[in-house]
Design an enzyme around this catalytic site. Structure first.
Site, PDB file in Angstrom:
ATOM      1  N   GLU A 277      10.539 -19.991 -17.046  1.00  0.00           N
ATOM      2  CA  GLU A 277      10.818 -20.390 -15.660  1.00  0.00           C
ATOM      3  C   GLU A 277      11.149 -21.874 -15.588  1.00  0.00           C
ATOM      4  O   GLU A 277      11.989 -22.301 -14.789  1.00  0.00           O
ATOM      5  CB  GLU A 277       9.632 -20.065 -14.745  1.00  0.00           C
ATOM      6  CG  GLU A 277       9.304 -18.590 -14.650  1.00  0.00           C
ATOM      7  CD  GLU A 277      10.505 -17.738 -14.279  1.00  0.00           C
ATOM      8  OE1 GLU A 277      11.260 -18.134 -13.372  1.00  0.00           O
ATOM      9  OE2 GLU A 277      10.711 -16.690 -14.916  1.00  0.00           O
ATOM     10  N   TRP A 280      14.671 -22.107 -16.515  1.00  0.00           N
ATOM     11  CA  TRP A 280      15.515 -21.759 -15.354  1.00  0.00           C
ATOM     12  C   TRP A 280      15.657 -22.985 -14.447  1.00  0.00           C
ATOM     13  O   TRP A 280      16.719 -23.262 -13.904  1.00  0.00           O
ATOM     14  CB  TRP A 280      14.881 -20.632 -14.530  1.00  0.00           C
ATOM     15  CG  TRP A 280      15.289 -19.250 -14.940  1.00  0.00           C
ATOM     16  CD1 TRP A 280      14.515 -18.353 -15.631  1.00  0.00           C
ATOM     17  CD2 TRP A 280      16.535 -18.588 -14.675  1.00  0.00           C
ATOM     18  NE1 TRP A 280      15.216 -17.180 -15.806  1.00  0.00           N
ATOM     19  CE2 TRP A 280      16.458 -17.299 -15.232  1.00  0.00           C
ATOM     20  CE3 TRP A 280      17.701 -18.967 -14.014  1.00  0.00           C
ATOM     21  CZ2 TRP A 280      17.499 -16.385 -15.152  1.00  0.00           C
ATOM     22  CZ3 TRP A 280      18.745 -18.059 -13.933  1.00  0.00           C
ATOM     23  CH2 TRP A 280      18.635 -16.778 -14.502  1.00  0.00           C
ATOM     24  N   TRP A 309      30.821 -11.205   6.027  1.00  0.00           N
ATOM     25  CA  TRP A 309      29.412 -10.950   6.327  1.00  0.00           C
ATOM     26  C   TRP A 309      29.267 -10.474   7.761  1.00  0.00           C
ATOM     27  O   TRP A 309      30.039 -10.886   8.635  1.00  0.00           O
ATOM     28  CB  TRP A 309      28.604 -12.240   6.117  1.00  0.00           C
ATOM     29  CG  TRP A 309      28.727 -12.826   4.736  1.00  0.00           C
ATOM     30  CD1 TRP A 309      29.523 -13.867   4.366  1.00  0.00           C
ATOM     31  CD2 TRP A 309      28.042 -12.405   3.550  1.00  0.00           C
ATOM     32  NE1 TRP A 309      29.369 -14.117   3.015  1.00  0.00           N
ATOM     33  CE2 TRP A 309      28.468 -13.243   2.490  1.00  0.00           C
ATOM     34  CE3 TRP A 309      27.113 -11.401   3.264  1.00  0.00           C
ATOM     35  CZ2 TRP A 309      27.998 -13.116   1.178  1.00  0.00           C
ATOM     36  CZ3 TRP A 309      26.635 -11.282   1.960  1.00  0.00           C
ATOM     37  CH2 TRP A 309      27.082 -12.120   0.940  1.00  0.00           C
ATOM     38  N   ASN A 344       7.539 -15.763  -5.626  1.00  0.00           N
ATOM     39  CA  ASN A 344       8.896 -15.565  -6.156  1.00  0.00           C
ATOM     40  C   ASN A 344       9.407 -14.137  -6.001  1.00  0.00           C
ATOM     41  O   ASN A 344      10.547 -13.905  -5.602  1.00  0.00           O
ATOM     42  CB  ASN A 344       8.949 -15.973  -7.629  1.00  0.00           C
ATOM     43  CG  ASN A 344      10.331 -15.756  -8.215  1.00  0.00           C
ATOM     44  OD1 ASN A 344      11.303 -16.335  -7.748  1.00  0.00           O
ATOM     45  ND2 ASN A 344      10.422 -14.884  -9.218  1.00  0.00           N
ATOM     46  N   TRP A 362      24.499 -15.529   2.537  1.00  0.00           N
ATOM     47  CA  TRP A 362      23.359 -16.124   1.830  1.00  0.00           C
ATOM     48  C   TRP A 362      23.058 -17.539   2.307  1.00  0.00           C
ATOM     49  O   TRP A 362      21.931 -18.025   2.224  1.00  0.00           O
ATOM     50  CB  TRP A 362      23.577 -16.112   0.312  1.00  0.00           C
ATOM     51  CG  TRP A 362      24.879 -16.725  -0.140  1.00  0.00           C
ATOM     52  CD1 TRP A 362      26.074 -16.088  -0.268  1.00  0.00           C
ATOM     53  CD2 TRP A 362      25.128 -18.102  -0.492  1.00  0.00           C
ATOM     54  NE1 TRP A 362      27.050 -16.971  -0.688  1.00  0.00           N
ATOM     55  CE2 TRP A 362      26.494 -18.212  -0.839  1.00  0.00           C
ATOM     56  CE3 TRP A 362      24.323 -19.228  -0.567  1.00  0.00           C
ATOM     57  CZ2 TRP A 362      27.076 -19.420  -1.238  1.00  0.00           C
ATOM     58  CZ3 TRP A 362      24.890 -20.431  -0.961  1.00  0.00           C
ATOM     59  CH2 TRP A 362      26.261 -20.520  -1.296  1.00  0.00           C
ATOM     60  N   TRP A 385      19.242 -17.922  -4.096  1.00  0.00           N
ATOM     61  CA  TRP A 385      19.993 -17.211  -3.054  1.00  0.00           C
ATOM     62  C   TRP A 385      21.261 -16.592  -3.613  1.00  0.00           C
ATOM     63  O   TRP A 385      21.586 -15.431  -3.326  1.00  0.00           O
ATOM     64  CB  TRP A 385      20.296 -18.137  -1.867  1.00  0.00           C
ATOM     65  CG  TRP A 385      19.136 -18.106  -0.930  1.00  0.00           C
ATOM     66  CD1 TRP A 385      18.123 -19.022  -0.840  1.00  0.00           C
ATOM     67  CD2 TRP A 385      18.812 -17.051  -0.012  1.00  0.00           C
ATOM     68  NE1 TRP A 385      17.192 -18.607   0.084  1.00  0.00           N
ATOM     69  CE2 TRP A 385      17.596 -17.407   0.607  1.00  0.00           C
ATOM     70  CE3 TRP A 385      19.421 -15.857   0.347  1.00  0.00           C
ATOM     71  CZ2 TRP A 385      16.987 -16.591   1.568  1.00  0.00           C
ATOM     72  CZ3 TRP A 385      18.808 -15.044   1.302  1.00  0.00           C
ATOM     73  CH2 TRP A 385      17.615 -15.417   1.903  1.00  0.00           C
TER      74      TRP A 385
HETATM   75  C1  LIG Z   1      15.889 -16.929  -2.813  1.00  0.00           C
HETATM   76  C2  LIG Z   1      15.077 -17.875  -3.667  1.00  0.00           C
HETATM   77  C3  LIG Z   1      14.920 -19.201  -3.277  1.00  0.00           C
HETATM   78  C4  LIG Z   1      14.183 -20.097  -4.066  1.00  0.00           C
HETATM   79  N1  LIG Z   1      14.038 -21.401  -3.645  1.00  0.00           N
HETATM   80  C5  LIG Z   1      13.353 -22.280  -4.422  1.00  0.00           C
HETATM   81  C6  LIG Z   1      13.210 -23.650  -4.038  1.00  0.00           C
HETATM   82  O1  LIG Z   1      13.744 -24.102  -3.021  1.00  0.00           O
HETATM   83  N2  LIG Z   1      12.476 -24.459  -4.844  1.00  0.00           N
HETATM   84  C7  LIG Z   1      11.892 -24.017  -5.984  1.00  0.00           C
HETATM   85  O2  LIG Z   1      11.234 -24.798  -6.684  1.00  0.00           O
HETATM   86  N3  LIG Z   1      12.035 -22.742  -6.384  1.00  0.00           N
HETATM   87  C8  LIG Z   1      12.743 -21.864  -5.642  1.00  0.00           C
HETATM   88  N4  LIG Z   1      12.872 -20.556  -6.052  1.00  0.00           N
HETATM   89  C9  LIG Z   1      12.353 -20.166  -7.381  1.00  0.00           C
HETATM   90  C10 LIG Z   1      10.939 -19.607  -7.405  1.00  0.00           C
HETATM   91  O3  LIG Z   1      10.782 -18.624  -6.435  1.00  0.00           O
HETATM   92  C11 LIG Z   1       9.853 -20.668  -7.199  1.00  0.00           C
HETATM   93  O4  LIG Z   1      10.087 -21.774  -8.029  1.00  0.00           O
HETATM   94  C12 LIG Z   1       8.489 -20.079  -7.536  1.00  0.00           C
HETATM   95  O5  LIG Z   1       8.189 -19.025  -6.677  1.00  0.00           O
HETATM   96  C13 LIG Z   1       7.433 -21.139  -7.422  1.00  0.00           C
HETATM   97  O6  LIG Z   1       6.178 -20.582  -7.670  1.00  0.00           O
HETATM   98  P1  LIG Z   1       5.274 -21.081  -8.876  1.00  0.00           P
HETATM   99  O7  LIG Z   1       5.150 -22.564  -8.825  1.00  0.00           O
HETATM  100  O8  LIG Z   1       4.019 -20.313  -8.836  1.00  0.00           O
HETATM  101  O9  LIG Z   1       6.174 -20.685 -10.099  1.00  0.00           O
HETATM  102  P2  LIG Z   1       5.833 -20.314 -11.618  1.00  0.00           P
HETATM  103  O10 LIG Z   1       6.181 -18.904 -11.798  1.00  0.00           O
HETATM  104  O11 LIG Z   1       4.478 -20.756 -12.001  1.00  0.00           O
HETATM  105  O12 LIG Z   1       6.934 -21.160 -12.417  1.00  0.00           O
HETATM  106  C14 LIG Z   1       6.686 -22.509 -12.854  1.00  0.00           C
HETATM  107  C15 LIG Z   1       7.711 -23.441 -12.263  1.00  0.00           C
HETATM  108  O13 LIG Z   1       9.009 -23.116 -12.736  1.00  0.00           O
HETATM  109  C16 LIG Z   1       9.967 -23.339 -11.696  1.00  0.00           C
HETATM  110  N5  LIG Z   1      10.585 -22.056 -11.371  1.00  0.00           N
HETATM  111  C17 LIG Z   1       9.995 -20.841 -11.328  1.00  0.00           C
HETATM  112  N6  LIG Z   1      10.897 -19.879 -11.055  1.00  0.00           N
HETATM  113  C18 LIG Z   1      12.077 -20.512 -10.916  1.00  0.00           C
HETATM  114  C19 LIG Z   1      13.385 -20.073 -10.628  1.00  0.00           C
HETATM  115  N7  LIG Z   1      13.688 -18.776 -10.449  1.00  0.00           N
HETATM  116  N8  LIG Z   1      14.361 -21.003 -10.540  1.00  0.00           N
HETATM  117  C20 LIG Z   1      14.110 -22.311 -10.734  1.00  0.00           C
HETATM  118  N9  LIG Z   1      12.882 -22.785 -11.016  1.00  0.00           N
HETATM  119  C21 LIG Z   1      11.887 -21.905 -11.100  1.00  0.00           C
HETATM  120  C22 LIG Z   1       9.208 -23.884 -10.493  1.00  0.00           C
HETATM  121  O14 LIG Z   1       9.275 -25.286 -10.529  1.00  0.00           O
HETATM  122  C23 LIG Z   1       7.802 -23.383 -10.748  1.00  0.00           C
HETATM  123  O15 LIG Z   1       6.805 -24.167 -10.144  1.00  0.00           O
HETATM  124  C24 LIG Z   1      13.607 -19.647  -5.273  1.00  0.00           C
HETATM  125  C25 LIG Z   1      13.781 -18.305  -5.658  1.00  0.00           C
HETATM  126  C26 LIG Z   1      14.497 -17.441  -4.861  1.00  0.00           C
HETATM  127  C27 LIG Z   1      14.658 -16.009  -5.297  1.00  0.00           C
END
Ligand SMILES: Cc1cc2nc3c(=O)[nH]c(=O)nc-3n(C[C@H](O)[C@H](O)[C@H](O)COP(=O)(O)OP(=O)(O)OC[C@H]3O[C@@H](n4cnc5c(N)ncnc54)[C@H](O)[C@@H]3O)c2cc1C
Length: 468
Positions: A277, A280, A309, A344, A362, A385
């Site tokens: 993640e 990512w 849309w 997430n 979106w 998105w």
């Molecule tokens: C529609 C949508 C919008 C999102 N908007 C954001 C946003 O504005 N800001 C944001 O930080 N994340 C966003 N995410 C990604 C992700 O949902 C969140 O980072 C995650 O839920 C944060 O929870 P966590 O800290 O417990 O993540 P964990 O699962 O513990 O992951 C560790 C860290 O990795 C990063 N991360 C995790 N998943 C992703 C991902 N898919 N893409 C990029 N980085 C990721 C985050 O910094 C996160 O804190 C989005 C995902 C979706 C599907």
């Protein structure tokens, strides 16, 4: 005498802070100034909401106190635009005879343009030192064999890992010798109050570090197994701190490597899936640089721009307010509005529901998330998105539309997440909460605004018709 200016941005911490570490090295005889500049009008245009601004405000207050106790005054200057930031920095450097300017790089188009303008606008008397800090590997460092930015995650990840094996990514350790304390300065608050209850957030570096420790010690090894259940704290919940820079991704990796006593490329799958993640996260930042149109509201896959849309205002309103009658969607939207954060798995479900079942652009969802999320971040938000809308990199194939009810049954089997955010459903037996219309509907909870099967077919047909 040297006068060093440290320009803080979305990096509101002192530990493992590349620019701070460099600015404070051998600084005994240097004058140190620190600044944070707002861009209120530009930020309003980007859709930054009160949650993000209030959170930033709290972090700034804390940083200002910490810096003052160590003898450095932080000025927080309220400005309207990035142009005004450029003007302020160039003017300050000139009038205050700043010899060295330090900042960490940002990767959105407007921020990069601003930094370029600053560098071009400064005279030869001010040296600029900019650093890679927000990401682990600098955008541009991970490219294809023919020097292009990757547009797909898996090959990016392979190259990212092989590049990292030859890179230094240990956290910075500032060598700062503290000075006599100074008075902290005041400023007009960025936001008086948040839109949501943000009492769950850590507001200090130490607190955020402790949360990282707890996650790594207690949950990292169970991450792959627990990450999709929104009813439990199966993920790290560190995104607000990574987004606003209270924690760095280097610190996350270092802490995980220490716990497992090996480099990330030797991690077992369970733990590596968390590192995945973070990769990512880097990927989405790299994309912002490689594909600047992403910062300009454009689709990653240009052919999807032709989509017409539906954007039905009543359906958008129901989605925004958590009143669609589809429990997992409503629970997620209520979590967002009430807490400024969303799990997430549920972000993906609500995003697919909006873009596929409701056929809403979106960009409507992206902007609404921007307004409420405390972790709002252009790269990750836009990436998430566009992935969900099948317009982005690695996008979900358009014909694979999530069924929100089966997602709910799979990932929140006992309906605990639903019951937490939708009190109207608490009286139902857990298994009935996922699709309350199959039983006597509970009072006060709306029937579904759309038929899931028919709208799924409609979305697939609309995507199929897009010219390639
Ligand atoms: C529609 C949508 C919008 C999102 N908007 C954001 C946003 O504005 N800001 C944001 O930080 N994340 C966003 N995410 C990604 C992700 O949902 C969140 O980072 C995650 O839920 C944060 O929870 P966590 O800290 O417990 O993540 P964990 O699962 O513990 O992951 C560790 C860290 O990795 C990063 N991360 C995790 N998943 C992703 C991902 N898919 N893409 C990029 N980085 C990721 C985050 O910094 C996160 O804190 C989005 C995902 C979706 C599907």
């Amino acid at each position: 005498m040297q006068h060093r200016l440290i320009w803080f941005r979305d990096d509101l911490r002192l530990s493992d802070h590349a620019a701070w570490a460099a600015a404070t090295q051998d600084a005994t005889n240097a004058k140190l100034s620190a600044v944070f500049l707002t861009a209120d009008a530009d930020w309003a245009e980007f859709g930054y909401g009160a949650n993000r601004l209030w959170f930033t405000e709290q972090l700034l207050r804390h940083l200002s106190q910490t810096l003052a106790a160590q003898g450095v005054q932080l000025q927080v200057i309220r400005l309207q635009t990035y142009q005004a930031q450029t003007d302020w920095i160039t003017q300050f450097c000139r009038t205050e005879a700043v010899t060295d300017l330090y900042f960490n790089q940002e990767y959105q188009v407007n921020e990069r343009r601003r930094d370029l303008a600053v560098m071009n606008g400064l005279g030869a008397d001010t040296q600029v030192h900019s650093f890679v800090d927000r990401v682990i590997l600098q955008p541009g460092e991970v490219k294809t064999g023919d020097d292009r930015f990757y547009g797909v995650f898996s090959p990016f990840k392979r190259r990212w890992l092989s590049t990292l094996q030859n890179a230094t990514y240990a956290p910075y350790r500032p060598q700062f010798t503290e000075r006599a304390p100074v008075a902290a300065l005041d400023w007009a608050p960025l936001a008086d109050r948040p839109d949501s209850d943000l009492s769950h957030l850590a507001l200090t570096e130490q607190d955020a570090q402790e949360r990282l420790d707890v996650f790594i010690d207690q949950r990292l090894l169970d991450y792959a197994h627990a990450r999709n259940n929104p009813a439990i704290a199966g993920t790290s919940r560190l995104s607000p701190y990574l987004a606003r820079g209270l924690l760095s991704p280097r610190q996350c990796i270092a802490r995980a490597e220490k716990k497992l006593d090996r480099p990330i490329w030797d991690f077992p799958d369970q733990a590596f899936s968390w590192i995945n993640e973070l990769i990512w996260r880097d990927f989405y930042h790299h994309l912002l640089v490689g594909f600047p149109r992403l910062s300009k509201n454009r689709a990653f896959q240009p052919h999807t721009e032709a989509m017409i849309w539906r954007n039905d205002p009543d359906e958008i309103k129901a989605w925004k307010n958590g009143q669609t009658g589809i429990p997992i969607v409503d629970a997620g939207m209520r979590e967002l509005i009430q807490s400024g954060w969303m799990h997430n798995r549920v972000r993906m479900i609500v995003a697919q529901f909006l873009t596929k079942n409701l056929l809403v652009d979106w960009r409507v969802g992206e902007r609404y998330f921007m307004r409420y999320l405390v972790d709002s971040d252009l790269g990750a938000n836009n990436g998430g998105w566009q992935w969900s809308a099948s317009t982005g990199t690695d996008a979900a194939p358009y014909f694979r539309v999530f069924n929100p009810v089966s997602q709910s049954e799979t990932h929140d089997a006992d309906g605990l997440y639903l019951a937490r955010w939708i009190p109207e459903l608490q009286a139902l037996p857990p298994k009935k909460r996922h699709a309350p219309w199959t039983t006597t509907p509970p009072a006060g909870y709306p029937p579904p605004i759309v038929d899931l099967k028919a709208t799924r077919a409609r979305a697939i047909a609309a995507f199929k018709e897009l010219p390639k």
